[in-house]
Design an enzyme around this catalytic site. Sequence first.
Site, PDB file in Angstrom:
ATOM      1  N   CYS A  93       0.821  -1.229   0.000  1.00  0.00           N
ATOM      2  CA  CYS A  93       0.000   0.000   0.000  1.00  0.00           C
ATOM      3  C   CYS A  93       0.846   1.267   0.000  1.00  0.00           C
ATOM      4  CB  CYS A  93      -0.925   0.002   1.206  1.00  0.00           C
ATOM      5  SG  CYS A  93      -1.882  -1.512   1.350  1.00  0.00           S
TER       6      CYS A  93
ATOM      7  N   HIS B 268      -2.938   6.895   2.758  1.00  0.00           N
ATOM      8  CA  HIS B 268      -3.441   5.606   2.283  1.00  0.00           C
ATOM      9  C   HIS B 268      -4.795   5.367   2.943  1.00  0.00           C
ATOM     10  CE1 HIS B 268      -4.097   1.529   1.362  1.00  0.00           C
ATOM     11  NE2 HIS B 268      -3.749   1.061   2.535  1.00  0.00           N
TER      12      HIS B 268
ATOM     13  N   ASN C 259     -10.362  -0.136   0.533  1.00  0.00           N
ATOM     14  CA  ASN C 259      -8.897  -0.116   0.517  1.00  0.00           C
ATOM     15  C   ASN C 259      -8.423  -0.664  -0.827  1.00  0.00           C
ATOM     16  OD1 ASN C 259      -6.171  -0.646   0.825  1.00  0.00           O
ATOM     17  ND2 ASN C 259      -6.374  -1.560   2.866  1.00  0.00           N
TER      18      ASN C 259
HETATM   19  O1  UT7 Z   1      -3.869  -1.478   3.690  1.00  0.00           O
HETATM   20  C1  UT7 Z   1      -3.026  -2.284   4.413  1.00  0.00           C
HETATM   21  C2  UT7 Z   1      -3.097  -2.012   5.815  1.00  0.00           C
HETATM   22  N1  UT7 Z   1      -4.297  -2.543   6.427  1.00  0.00           N
HETATM   23  C3  UT7 Z   1      -4.847  -1.892   7.421  1.00  0.00           C
HETATM   24  O2  UT7 Z   1      -4.387  -0.828   7.763  1.00  0.00           O
HETATM   25  C4  UT7 Z   1      -5.977  -2.498   8.192  1.00  0.00           C
HETATM   26  C5  UT7 Z   1      -5.780  -2.238   9.649  1.00  0.00           C
HETATM   27  N2  UT7 Z   1      -6.763  -2.862  10.502  1.00  0.00           N
HETATM   28  C6  UT7 Z   1      -8.062  -2.462  10.527  1.00  0.00           C
HETATM   29  O3  UT7 Z   1      -8.462  -1.578   9.802  1.00  0.00           O
HETATM   30  C7  UT7 Z   1      -8.979  -3.102  11.554  1.00  0.00           C
HETATM   31  O4  UT7 Z   1      -8.212  -3.858  12.454  1.00  0.00           O
HETATM   32  C8  UT7 Z   1     -10.061  -4.013  10.896  1.00  0.00           C
HETATM   33  C9  UT7 Z   1     -11.067  -3.151  10.182  1.00  0.00           C
HETATM   34  C10 UT7 Z   1      -9.419  -4.985   9.950  1.00  0.00           C
HETATM   35  C11 UT7 Z   1     -10.812  -4.762  11.999  1.00  0.00           C
HETATM   36  O5  UT7 Z   1     -11.378  -3.847  12.937  1.00  0.00           O
HETATM   37  P1  UT7 Z   1     -11.165  -4.074  14.502  1.00  0.00           P
HETATM   38  O6  UT7 Z   1     -11.834  -2.968  15.163  1.00  0.00           O
HETATM   39  O7  UT7 Z   1      -9.692  -4.233  14.746  1.00  0.00           O
HETATM   40  O8  UT7 Z   1     -11.974  -5.395  14.759  1.00  0.00           O
HETATM   41  P2  UT7 Z   1     -11.456  -6.838  15.237  1.00  0.00           P
HETATM   42  O9  UT7 Z   1     -10.636  -7.494  14.196  1.00  0.00           O
HETATM   43  O10 UT7 Z   1     -10.860  -6.717  16.607  1.00  0.00           O
HETATM   44  O11 UT7 Z   1     -12.823  -7.596  15.376  1.00  0.00           O
HETATM   45  C12 UT7 Z   1     -13.799  -7.202  16.343  1.00  0.00           C
HETATM   46  C13 UT7 Z   1     -14.982  -8.142  16.241  1.00  0.00           C
HETATM   47  C14 UT7 Z   1     -14.582  -9.604  16.293  1.00  0.00           C
HETATM   48  O12 UT7 Z   1     -15.562 -10.295  16.990  1.00  0.00           O
HETATM   49  P3  UT7 Z   1     -15.345 -10.717  18.538  1.00  0.00           P
HETATM   50  O13 UT7 Z   1     -14.085 -11.524  18.547  1.00  0.00           O
HETATM   51  O14 UT7 Z   1     -15.211  -9.416  19.263  1.00  0.00           O
HETATM   52  O15 UT7 Z   1     -16.582 -11.471  18.863  1.00  0.00           O
HETATM   53  C15 UT7 Z   1     -14.626 -10.032  14.843  1.00  0.00           C
HETATM   54  O16 UT7 Z   1     -14.879 -11.396  14.684  1.00  0.00           O
HETATM   55  O17 UT7 Z   1     -15.645  -7.975  15.007  1.00  0.00           O
HETATM   56  C16 UT7 Z   1     -15.751  -9.214  14.321  1.00  0.00           C
HETATM   57  N3  UT7 Z   1     -15.669  -8.961  12.888  1.00  0.00           N
HETATM   58  C17 UT7 Z   1     -16.745  -8.654  12.161  1.00  0.00           C
HETATM   59  N4  UT7 Z   1     -18.046  -8.520  12.456  1.00  0.00           N
HETATM   60  C18 UT7 Z   1     -18.886  -8.180  11.470  1.00  0.00           C
HETATM   61  C19 UT7 Z   1     -14.575  -8.964  12.084  1.00  0.00           C
HETATM   62  N5  UT7 Z   1     -14.918  -8.654  10.827  1.00  0.00           N
HETATM   63  C20 UT7 Z   1     -16.259  -8.458  10.841  1.00  0.00           C
HETATM   64  C21 UT7 Z   1     -17.186  -8.109   9.854  1.00  0.00           C
HETATM   65  N6  UT7 Z   1     -18.483  -7.976  10.222  1.00  0.00           N
HETATM   66  N7  UT7 Z   1     -16.828  -7.883   8.570  1.00  0.00           N
END
Ligand code: UT7
Length: 308
Positions: free
Chosen positions: A109, A233, A263
């Site tokens: 990215c 980005h 993204n």
């Molecule tokens: O471009 C390259 C660089 N990439 C990035 O910069 C991405 C960086 N990371 C992020 O943007 C975030 O970490 C994400 C958007 C990928 C995830 O957001 P988060 O706030 O870190 O959520 P999480 O992964 O901690 O997940 C929280 C909860 C989980 O459930 P539990 O374990 O709390 O029950 C996930 O299973 O949300 C759940 N979850 C979803 N729920 C509904 C994960 N994906 C989804 C989804 N819909 N699509």
Amino acid sequence: MTGMRVIGWGKALGEKLVTNDDLAQTLDTSDDWITERTGIRQRYIGGSVASLGTQAAQRALEVAGLTGSDIDMVLLATTTSDQIVPSTAVVIQAALGVTGGALDLNAACSGFAYGMVVANGLLATGMKRIVLIGAEQLSTITDFSDRSTAVLFGDGAGAVVLEATDGPGDLLSSVLGSDGDLKHLLYAEHGGYLQMVGKEVFRKAVQVIVESASEAMVKAGIGVDDLALMVPHQANLRIIQAACQRLGIDEAKAMVTVDKYGNTSAASIPLALVDAITEGRLQAGDLVLLTGFGAGMTWASAILRWNP
Ligand code: UT7
């Protein structure tokens, strides 16, 4: 001394619009979750890296009033080359009728911001004009049954034409960084899908944006108040907001397109830059911070004077 300036710009998007509600029909997710956690509302899917990159580059050449024969080099930032060999840059080179060199650049990215610095260096060797493209078809490496990644990515391309100038030019400073010890945080094996440790990437992303952007501003001899626009980005609206807060940059100065395109990796900075230009958010003489981060991890910040 040779520098560079931007003389053309263009973009292209995948042909199919996919909303969060569309994804929620087959995945255990919701528009609310995706919007709140990422800021993404929709993304475009489809095309190929070559077709998207060629369209964006053709539009950039039109704005510059040039044709492919005026260009010495096609530099394509991408993580999703259409084939392993040859480079997708050569396919675009042939489509544009460029007779010079062609090269794919993979810094994930951060690729477009890296490409600005590479192009600046190539122009200093005596080249006259370079087409720099960021183009991705992330849908080819996305597992659409994995809600943790399927909701994040989109396909598209942005391109600029860069011309050599006498004097220092408009790339005022740059900072490039990488840390391969973090490669496990975000990767795709050959033939496999993107895997990401989202929370860790998020934390590291905010840190490297703040550090590299601060360093780039010091190198350019400017402060946050001198910036007219930040073009980060587009991975997650919350990353952009956190970086702005820590840098002391007014959020209104940050270009946000993640809501419309998701993204798009190496295409995200040029897509946002092109939208900023076409929406009239840049005036001659404005200073712009470009800042990217991604798999590697890699990161890159650059200060550009807008002087088309
Ligand atoms: O471009 C390259 C660089 N990439 C990035 O910069 C991405 C960086 N990371 C992020 O943007 C975030 O970490 C994400 C958007 C990928 C995830 O957001 P988060 O706030 O870190 O959520 P999480 O992964 O901690 O997940 C929280 C909860 C989980 O459930 P539990 O374990 O709390 O029950 C996930 O299973 O949300 C759940 N979850 C979803 N729920 C509904 C994960 N994906 C989804 C989804 N819909 N699509």
